[in-house]
Design an enzyme around this catalytic site. Structure first.
Site, PDB file in Angstrom:
ATOM      1  N   SER A   1     -16.533 -14.740 -21.077  1.00  0.00           N
ATOM      2  CA  SER A   1     -15.821 -15.956 -20.678  1.00  0.00           C
ATOM      3  C   SER A   1     -16.838 -17.066 -20.467  1.00  0.00           C
ATOM      4  O   SER A   1     -18.019 -16.807 -20.166  1.00  0.00           O
ATOM      5  CB  SER A   1     -15.050 -15.708 -19.374  1.00  0.00           C
ATOM      6  OG  SER A   1     -14.608 -16.920 -18.785  1.00  0.00           O
TER       7      SER A   1
ATOM      8  N   TYR B   1     -15.554 -12.862 -10.631  1.00  0.00           N
ATOM      9  CA  TYR B   1     -15.268 -12.821 -12.065  1.00  0.00           C
ATOM     10  C   TYR B   1     -16.425 -13.453 -12.842  1.00  0.00           C
ATOM     11  O   TYR B   1     -16.898 -12.905 -13.844  1.00  0.00           O
ATOM     12  CB  TYR B   1     -13.965 -13.561 -12.340  1.00  0.00           C
ATOM     13  CG  TYR B   1     -13.542 -13.593 -13.786  1.00  0.00           C
ATOM     14  CD1 TYR B   1     -12.847 -12.530 -14.354  1.00  0.00           C
ATOM     15  CD2 TYR B   1     -13.796 -14.711 -14.583  1.00  0.00           C
ATOM     16  CE1 TYR B   1     -12.432 -12.574 -15.681  1.00  0.00           C
ATOM     17  CE2 TYR B   1     -13.393 -14.762 -15.906  1.00  0.00           C
ATOM     18  CZ  TYR B   1     -12.707 -13.695 -16.446  1.00  0.00           C
ATOM     19  OH  TYR B   1     -12.303 -13.742 -17.762  1.00  0.00           O
TER      20      TYR B   1
END
Length: 272
Positions: A142, A155
């Site tokens: 990501s 995350y």
């Protein structure tokens, strides 16, 4: 690895988000998809879809966060196939919070699912790939691993670790025919912000999940080190923030990312 037809692909997180789209495009390429998920109902659905378009699918209900049990997962897989040609570490969980509101269980579950499980699966399948001098691993990361995302710090940490680990292993594999790639989808309409009905940050490029699936194919077929689906402005930002981190902070505030993530955190805490 130029072709993936007739290759066996182990795909984690096969029934959620972009995993479904990756499974479909693999089926269109005539690969055998070993779909792993905790939901038997969703596994039955995606396997049915794959078979309807003429592909081959094997659904395995398994909680990959149970890292010490991953050899058991592979034992199940090797009962139905001789080898794993491609591993796609796609499974991930995301929980928005101010950092001090995370529990230890939150931290452990996010890091385990998003990072440690992919590492361990790779560690377990890599010897066989090297023995055959063939194979490919794709890790789905990501943009949050390129620049820390406020209210999504664990995350971000997991994806940053995934990016750096992939980079390291790729260099170790340089003299082999085994490849490893990282794919950074950016914002997609399967993301958390979309689930809450919130607009993406200003100037952000929204990728369709089909684009992400195609990027995964490209990474495998062309042995790409890294593919980012973010727009050019985001790529320029990521290329400069190592030198000017505070500039990156200001950009995130300006485009509304900080506010967006804070709202996601508030919504998740409210709905918990």
């Amino acid at each position: 690895m130029k072709l993936i037809t007739d290759k066996t692909v182990l795909l984690t997180g096969a029934t959620g988000g972009i995993g479904v789209y990756i499974a479909r495009i693999l089926a269109q390429e005539r690969s055998t998809v070993i779909a792993v998920s905790r939901s038997q109902e969703k596994l039955d659905k995606i396997c049915g879809e794959i078979e309807d378009i003429g592909g081959k699918a094997i659904g395995i209900n398994f909680d990959i966060s149970q890292v010490t049990e991953l050899p058991t997962l592979l034992d199940k897989i090797y009962k139905v196939t001789e080898k794993i040609d491609i591993l796609i570490n796609n499974a991930a969980i995301e929980k928005y919070r101010p950092f001090q509101h995370y529990t230890l269980a939150d931290i452990q579950s996010i890091l385990t699912t998003n990072l440690i499980t992919g590492m361990e699966l790779t560690r377990l399948v890599l010897p066989d790939m090297l023995a055959h001098n063939s194979g490919h691993i794709v890790n789905i990361a990501s943009g949050s691993g390129k620049k820390g995302a406020p209210y999504n710090s664990i995350y971000s940490a997991s994806k940053a670790g995934l990016i750096m680990w992939t980079d390291s292993v790729r260099q170790e594999l340089a003299d082999s025919n085994v490849g490893i790639s990282i794919v950074c989808p950016g914002y997609t309409n399967t993301g958390m912000f979309h689930a809450f009905g919130l607009p993406a940050p200003k100037l952000a490029r929204i990728s369709q999940p089909e684009e992400v699936a195609n990027a995964v194919l490209t990474a495998i077929k062309q042995n790409q080190a890294e593919l980012m689906l973010d727009g050019i402005l985001t790529k320029l930002l990521f290329s400069n923030i190592q030198l000017f981190p505070q500039f990156g902070d200001l950009i995130y505030q300006w485009i509304g990312l900080t506010k967006l993530n804070k709202t996601c955190a508030e919504n998740q805490i409210r709905d918990a």
